[in-house]
Design a protein around this motif. Structure first.
Motif, PDB file in Angstrom:
ATOM      1  N   GLY A  26       0.781  -1.314  -0.060  1.00  0.00           N
ATOM      2  CA  GLY A  26      -0.054   0.056   0.079  1.00  0.00           C
ATOM      3  C   GLY A  26       0.873   1.233  -0.021  1.00  0.00           C
ATOM      4  O   GLY A  26       1.911   1.314  -0.272  1.00  0.00           O
ATOM      5  N   ARG A  27       0.132   2.325   0.644  1.00  0.00           N
ATOM      6  CA  ARG A  27       0.832   3.583   0.562  1.00  0.00           C
ATOM      7  C   ARG A  27       1.262   4.190   1.900  1.00  0.00           C
ATOM      8  O   ARG A  27       0.304   4.248   2.737  1.00  0.00           O
ATOM      9  N   GLU A  28       2.439   4.569   2.059  1.00  0.00           N
ATOM     10  CA  GLU A  28       2.745   5.403   3.211  1.00  0.00           C
ATOM     11  C   GLU A  28       2.935   6.913   2.795  1.00  0.00           C
ATOM     12  O   GLU A  28       3.739   7.138   1.694  1.00  0.00           O
ATOM     13  N   SER A  29       2.599   7.954   3.519  1.00  0.00           N
ATOM     14  CA  SER A  29       2.828   9.405   2.881  1.00  0.00           C
ATOM     15  C   SER A  29       2.445  10.346   4.092  1.00  0.00           C
ATOM     16  O   SER A  29       2.319   9.841   5.238  1.00  0.00           O
ATOM     17  N   GLN A  30       2.548  11.612   3.605  1.00  0.00           N
ATOM     18  CA  GLN A  30       2.329  12.603   4.778  1.00  0.00           C
ATOM     19  C   GLN A  30       3.126  12.535   5.774  1.00  0.00           C
ATOM     20  O   GLN A  30       2.746  12.386   6.929  1.00  0.00           O
TER      21      GLN A  30
END
Length: 688
Positions: A172-176
């Motif tokens: 998935g996605r890791e962000s911010q």
């Protein structure tokens, strides 16, 4: 000839009156500076390496385009853009000469120059007398002192970056990203299996990852307090947007969160802490038709105060990113100006008073502080360093994928980068769905010709947005490069399917489908936003805000005459049987207006503003999108309405319907990771 076999990328060149710093892709002349895009950078290096010699188109294709098949128009446009860049700095000198049927030649001498003085240690001969040895020592000491003085007083500190390495690799996605002042904790958001986002904390001392919010609520845009004892975040439900405060402990207690502020539902607040932890800064807007502005939120009382105001004639997205300094009272803001320009503002974080502002020739979307004098910004895949004292923007690092957030811990930059792919699918009259266009990049904005045999679409398969065509036989070809800086467009087939119309940077263009030739229909001074063909190929309808609000104009292509056809708002319009059908920028709904009588009525109330760019009117059949439902068809003659295509999973909301066939965009599973990039502060003498 290959650029990979020489060191041209790291050299600094003197070209006529212009200096070119290849490492940063920066042209400099008479105190002015300009940055080249990667394509123009490679093109200039080839010409520099062969100054005063003819370079054939075949050589350019081999080196600049890596041997790929490209049209003559693409080469001509690349040369033209490079000419304009050189001419903007030194308009009195001709730098590039076109030799018909032979190629191109750089007309000015090009020499490699050295910015930093060469230094060497003083040597002492064994036969020197003690007096000479003492004199040499004193001289060496004096020279050393002078060198140190020179570095301190004349050289400028500048960041350099080594290669980035992955910090996370979860599914998935890791962000911010955000961090604390001790530089030992990293906060980020991560996508859960159910599609919601959760807030996680990474302690760098032991590299442990702790989940701070569960997946029952969609939690986003978190920021870590400077002491790492709490974090603020935005909690979304179907009908609410709340800014929450939560303490950090080894086991987070249920109900320990505290609501600080209820934000309008259509908001992406983007938070930043003041150094003392008593105030949060956020951006906020009333709804999606209004630009973002900066606010100050007192944590103890929940009191909200607006800090920034926008110019009266402003038409952009507003304050798009913010970062408060942890060591001074300054706040850095990014304000949207155009798809190719961003305004950087430094404001007083207490009262919002603007200290300095500068327009930057990039579409910057995120920023963070390195120290009191250096800001780090991201635009697309590039990280830039901005030096406040000399108002200078310098490229620092090129990532593999677009960067969406960044933060500094010590001398390391952590950034999140998202890999996104999108393909084009189709649904036939039976409802059967199949893939039509795919690549490893973004393929989007599909537009079927009126007869349904050709498909125009946007693709980034060559690294930036281009206009492509799938022909009737299924073959794909690059139709044209887009004018100006690479960017997104929305295009429209002409009634005879021979041309495509689009607007970009305020101007309107048409593309000849057979040849790919590009022609300007309206200049940028018209401030064109959405452009559609009129009832025939001789006219077009476009929206513009040049009169203070969005209105629609009807332009006669043959004689250049035009007149305004709305008075109470208009954003995207089409004409059928003497009636104008149009949307408005500030309101849901689709209107129609009798152009003979001037009567205006609401036709369709259930028409979301999200259809600004994605609705069609084809021979009395109106196609539009209903959020969470799908693509609808309304027969204007009978009034019958039906759901044509239920909303597909991962729908991009770009679609086209012709001859019973619907095409639309779908994105793949989004993957995003966190990377760490070591930084080093070095001293370089600035160019005079």
């Amino acid at each position: 000839m290959t650029l990979a076999t020489n060191t041209a990328h790291t050299k600094t060149w003197q070209l006529g009156n212009i200096v070119y710093v290849a490492a940063s892709r920066q042209l400099q002349c008479s105190g002015q500076q300009l940055y080249l895009e990667p394509r123009q950078h490679k093109l200039l290096l080839v010409l520099l390496h062969n100054a005063l010699q003819v370079v054939s188109r075949e050589q350019l294709i081999d080196t600049v385009w890596d041997g790929r098949i490209v049209s003559e128009g693409a080469i001509n446009r690349a040369i033209s853009m490079l000419r304009k860049a050189l001419s903007s700095l030194d308009p009195q000198t001709e730098y590039i000469e076109t030799l018909p049927k032979l190629g191109y030649r750089l007309r000015q001498h090009a020499t490699v120059i050295t910015l930093l003085p060469e230094t060497s240690q003083p040597t002492v001969s064994k036969s020197s007398t003690p007096r000479l040895w003492l004199g040499s020592t004193l001289l060496a000491t004096a020279l050393c002192g002078m060198a140190i003085w020179f570095i301190i007083t004349q050289a400028s500190p500048q960041l350099s970056a080594s290669g980035a390495t992955p910090h996370t690799s979860f599914k998935g996605r890791e962000s911010q990203l955000s961090s604390n002042s001790e530089a030992n904790a990293l906060l980020y958001q991560r996508t859960a299996d159910n599609g919601n986002n959760q807030i996680w904390l990474n302690t760098l001392d032991d590299n442990q990852h702790q989940m701070l919010t569960d997946d029952a609520t969609d939690s986003r845009y978190a920021v870590l307090s400077t002491d790492a004892k709490a974090f603020a975040y935005v909690a979304y439900t179907e009908n609410s947007c709340k800014i929450m405060l939560q303490p950090i402990s080894q086991t987070t207690e249920p109900g320990s969160q505290r609501e600080l502020h209820q934000c309008p539902i259509d908001n992406i607040p983007m938070l930043s802490w003041r150094a003392d932890g008593k105030v949060l800064y956020l951006r906020q807007r009333a709804d999606k038709t209004q630009p973002y502005q900066l606010y100050q939120l007192v944590v103890a009382t929940g009191k909200l105060r607006q800090l920034t105001l926008l110019p009266a004639n402003y038409s952009g997205q507003g304050d798009t990113a913010l970062a408060a300094s942890t060591t001074s009272g300054s706040m850095a803001l990014l304000r949207y100006l155009s798809p190719d320009n961003t305004e950087l503002l430094l404001v007083d974080s207490n009262n919002g008073q603007i200290k300095t502002s500068q327009s930057l020739p990039i579409n910057a979307t995120a920023l963070t502080w390195y120290n009191d004098n250096i800001l780090l910004l991201s635009a697309g895949k590039t990280v830039y360093q901005y030096h406040i004292d000399r108002a200078q923007l310098i490229p620092l690092y090129q990532a593999a994928d677009p960067i969406d957030s960044l933060t500094v811990l010590g001398n390391t930059l952590y950034y999140s980068s998202t890999e996104v792919h999108a393909d084009i699918w189709q649904a036939d009259s039976t409802g059967a769905i199949s893939e039509r266009i795919n690549s490893s990049r973004l393929d989007t904005m599909p537009r079927l010709s009126h007869d349904g045999t050709q498909l125009a679409f946007l693709s980034t398969r060559q690294g930036h947005y281009q206009l492509w065509l799938q022909q009737a036989n299924g073959a794909l070809r690059l139709l044209t490069e887009l004018p100006g800086q690479p960017g997104f467009i929305r295009h429209e087939w002409s009634p005879d399917d021979k041309k495509l119309l689009f607007s970009k940077d305020g101007a309107a263009y048409q593309v000849d489908v057979a040849s790919g030739a590009l022609h300007t229909l309206l200049p940028g001074e018209k401030q064109v936003m959405v452009a559609n063909w009129g009832e025939d190929i001789n006219s077009l309808i476009y929206s513009s805000q040049r009169d203070g609000d969005w209105q629609l104009w009807l332009h006669d292509i043959a004689n250049g005459n035009e007149h305004k056809i709305t008075e109470r708002g208009g954003y995207s319009g089409r004409i059928w049987h003497g009636q104008l059908y149009f949307s408005k920028y500030h309101h849901d709904g689709l209107w129609f207006k009798d152009l003979r009588t001037g009567n205006e009525e609401l036709l369709l109330a259930q028409f979301d503003k999200i259809n600004w760019l994605n609705w069609q009117l084809d021979d009395g059949l109106l196609h539009y999108y209903q959020p969470d439902k799908g693509i609808y068809q309304l027969d204007l003659t009978t009034g019958d309405s039906k759901l044509l295509v239920s909303e597909p999973s991962q729908f991009v909301r770009h679609f086209s319907v012709r001859q019973g066939l619907a095409v639309f965009g779908r994105h793949s599973d989004v993957q995003g990771d966190i990377y760490r990039l070591p930084l080093t502060l070095v001293y370089k003498k600035p160019l005079q």
